[in-house]
Design an enzyme around this catalytic site. Structure first.
Site, short mmCIF file in Angstrom:
data_model
loop_
_atom_site.label_atom_id
_atom_site.label_comp_id
_atom_site.label_asym_id
_atom_site.label_seq_id
_atom_site.Cartn_x
_atom_site.Cartn_y
_atom_site.Cartn_z
CG PHE A 1 24.06 -29.75 21.47
CD1 PHE A 1 24.67 -28.59 21.02
CD2 PHE A 1 22.77 -29.68 21.97
CE1 PHE A 1 23.99 -27.37 21.05
CE2 PHE A 1 22.09 -28.47 22.01
CZ PHE A 1 22.71 -27.32 21.55
CD GLU B 1 28.20 -17.04 28.46
OE1 GLU B 1 27.21 -17.79 28.44
OE2 GLU B 1 28.55 -16.35 27.49
CG ASP B 2 24.82 -21.27 28.61
OD1 ASP B 2 25.77 -20.56 28.20
OD2 ASP B 2 23.85 -21.56 27.86
CG ASP C 1 30.36 -24.48 21.59
OD1 ASP C 1 31.13 -25.44 21.58
OD2 ASP C 1 29.49 -24.32 20.69
CE LYS D 1 14.89 -17.13 25.11
NZ LYS D 1 13.95 -17.98 24.30
N GLY D 2 20.55 -19.21 28.55
CA GLY D 2 21.09 -20.48 29.07
C GLY D 2 21.54 -20.47 30.52
P1 IMP Z 1 29.85 -19.90 21.94
O1 IMP Z 1 30.00 -20.79 20.75
O2 IMP Z 1 30.93 -20.13 22.96
O3 IMP Z 1 29.69 -18.47 21.53
O4 IMP Z 1 28.50 -20.36 22.66
C1 IMP Z 1 27.34 -19.68 22.40
C2 IMP Z 1 26.16 -20.21 23.11
O5 IMP Z 1 25.72 -21.34 22.42
C3 IMP Z 1 26.31 -20.67 24.55
O6 IMP Z 1 26.25 -19.63 25.50
C4 IMP Z 1 25.11 -21.57 24.65
O7 IMP Z 1 23.95 -20.81 24.94
C5 IMP Z 1 25.06 -22.18 23.27
N1 IMP Z 1 25.69 -23.49 23.28
C6 IMP Z 1 26.96 -23.82 22.97
N2 IMP Z 1 27.20 -25.13 23.14
C7 IMP Z 1 26.02 -25.63 23.60
C8 IMP Z 1 25.61 -26.94 24.00
O8 IMP Z 1 26.36 -27.93 24.01
N3 IMP Z 1 24.32 -27.03 24.40
C9 IMP Z 1 23.45 -25.99 24.44
N4 IMP Z 1 23.80 -24.75 24.10
C10 IMP Z 1 25.08 -24.59 23.68
MG MG Z 2 24.86 -18.77 26.47
#
Ligand code: IMP
Ligand code: MG
Length: 176
Positions: free
Chosen positions: A152, A99-100, A103, A41-42
């Site tokens: 975060f 992507e939002d 991480d 959703k982000g």
């Molecule tokens: P990944 O760890 O790169 O797979 O990130 C997965 C998802 O976790 C991202 O697309 C976001 O939706 C969520 N996410 C990661 N870091 C944050 C943050 O700092 N705030 C809010 N959502 C996050």
């Molecule tokens: Mg995401």
């Protein structure tokens, strides 16, 4: 423990980044039509704003949903994909994944692998935020809004346990 929201990136900073990103994207694609794949959703707010700044023709918009976070602020490590992407939507197309935040990199790497299964002409990644301190899976970001420290981040589509997506700016959640 209580938490507070500390301003990280203002609405005006986001507006400027959108202009810069759209310009870069328009220069690179040079009029070649683009399929925009938004990760829910982000990224829904970011993608909605970005596609209205891009002048490159957009041949279609697709939405996929990835879910890796439980209800806390730490990734579970498992990425679930919810997608009804038709292979015809991607094959031989130039695809921009929106992507939002990158991480750990797990979700984005999963999304790119999914897209590549459908043999696109190209896949590029545009992410609003990058949190390189937490990277586990390497991901190359072609178009990036902002690099942030290991906070975060919430707002402008990003949530904390489904809350705060509606904020116009981006804030860090700090425990105090
Ligand atoms: P990944 O760890 O790169 O797979 O990130 C997965 C998802 O976790 C991202 O697309 C976001 O939706 C969520 N996410 C990661 N870091 C944050 C943050 O700092 N705030 C809010 N959502 C996050
Ligand atoms: Mg995401």
């Amino acid at each position: 423990m209580t938490s507070k929201l500390v301003p990280l990136i203002s609405e005006a900073d986001i507006a400027r980044a959108l202009q810069t990103l759209a310009k870069e994207i328009d220069q690179d694609y040079d009029g070649k039509p683009l399929v925009v794949v938004t990760v829910l959703k982000g990224a829904f707010i970011f993608a909605a704003d970005l596609i209205r700044k891009i002048t490159t023709p957009i041949s279609r918009v697709e939405l996929i949903r990835l879910s890796s976070y439980g209800s806390g602020t730490n990734s579970s490590g498992q990425v679930k994909i919810f997608s009804d992407l038709a292979p015809e939507a991607i094959i031989r197309q130039h695809v921009l994944l929106v992507e939002d935040i990158v991480d750990t990199g797990r979700s984005t790497a999963t999304a790119i692998a999914l897209l590549k299964q459908h043999h696109p002409a190209s896949v590029k990644l545009c992410s609003l935020l990058d949190k390189p301190a937490r990277r586990i899976v390497p991901v190359e970001i072609d178009y990036l809004g902002f690099t942030i420290e290991d906070h975060f981040a919430i707002g402008y589509g990003l949530d904390w346990d489904e809350r705060y997506r509606e904020l116009s700016g981006i804030y860090a959640v700090e425990e105090e």
